[in-house]
Write a protein that holds these residues in place. Structure first.
Motif: not given
Length: 255
Positions: A139, A141-142, A144-148, A150, A164-165, A187
């Protein structure tokens, strides 16, 4: 002749603190007649390679709740700066423990088979001091989400970096990257396995520069030259961090 006592070489520790800024007292919230910490403990009981599942807390009310449903509890210092420190303090009294898994108390949907993989990785790879989990990201959105958080890793499964990037960063974006096999993006799932020597050393290391920037404790391990193995699982477990997370968990248990 008395039966020999088997040394507890493999322990799973559930650190559980009382205060949470986004969801206060979440460990004691109840769903389907059980507290969140009880749900997590019961999930951990399905981990085959764990010879002992232990809860570590500094809160008497959480400890009382754990004793109520029959879980062993270790009381730790109230000033532990992280879950890793709490786990290290909890296993200090178990000198035979060589491989320790840290499962946060707000992970009631933890995948027992994936956690068993952490024990197996450390048993089979003596050169690795730590292991963790990741799952494919499909996904945007996930991604690009800093709370996810990588993670990228080498062909042999050793982590190269956590961020987080979005990493790797696509110089030219193509939506097909999200559907690629094997997956392009992963993730990080914050469940850790440690070799005892590393676990006891980590709290003594100062916060590292990359850790300070990203606010990711696992970067301290990489910056100190240690290896982290990454096992890929197709199931993305969901922790409970917010009221919305808890409402989703209640709904799943009621279904």
């Amino acid at each position: 002749m008395p039966t020999p006592i088997t040394p507890l070489r493999r322990i799973l520790v559930i650190p559980a603190r009382r205060r949470s800024t986004r969801l206060p007292d979440k460990m004691l919230l109840r769903a389907a007649g059980k507290s969140v910490i009880q749900h997590t403990y019961e999930a951990a009981q399905s981990v085959r390679h764990a010879q002992l599942v232990l809860i570590a807390t500094d809160d008497e009310e959480i400890a009382a709740e754990c004793r109520r449903f029959g879980a062993p509890v270790v009381m730790t210092s109230p000033d532990c700066p992280s879950g890793t420190d709490r786990v290290a303090e909890a296993v200090a009294g178990y000198p035979a423990a060589e491989i320790i898994v840290n499962l946060q108390g707000d992970e009631p949907d933890a995948d027992a088979k994936a956690i068993d993989r952490l024990f197996e990785l450390l048993e089979s790879t003596p050169s690795a001091a730590m292991a963790t989990l990741a799952t494919p990201i499909r996904d945007r959105h996930k991604l690009d989400d800093p709370s996810c958080v990588k993670v990228v890793f080498a062909a042999d499964g050793r982590a190269l970096y956590f961020s987080r990037s979005p990493v790797p960063h696509a110089r030219e974006w193509d939506d097909r990257l999200l559907a690629a096999e094997p997956a392009t993006f992963h993730q990080h799932i914050g469940i850790y396995g440690y070799r005892r020597s590393l676990l006891m050393q980590m709290p003594k290391w100062p916060v590292s520069p990359l850790e300070q920037i990203e606010k990711l404790e696992q970067l301290r391990v990489l910056e100190n030259g240690e290896s982290i193995l990454v096992a890929v699982t197709q199931r993305a477990t969901r922790g409970i961090d917010t009221p919305e997370d808890f409402a989703d968990f209640v709904a799943r248990r009621a279904a």
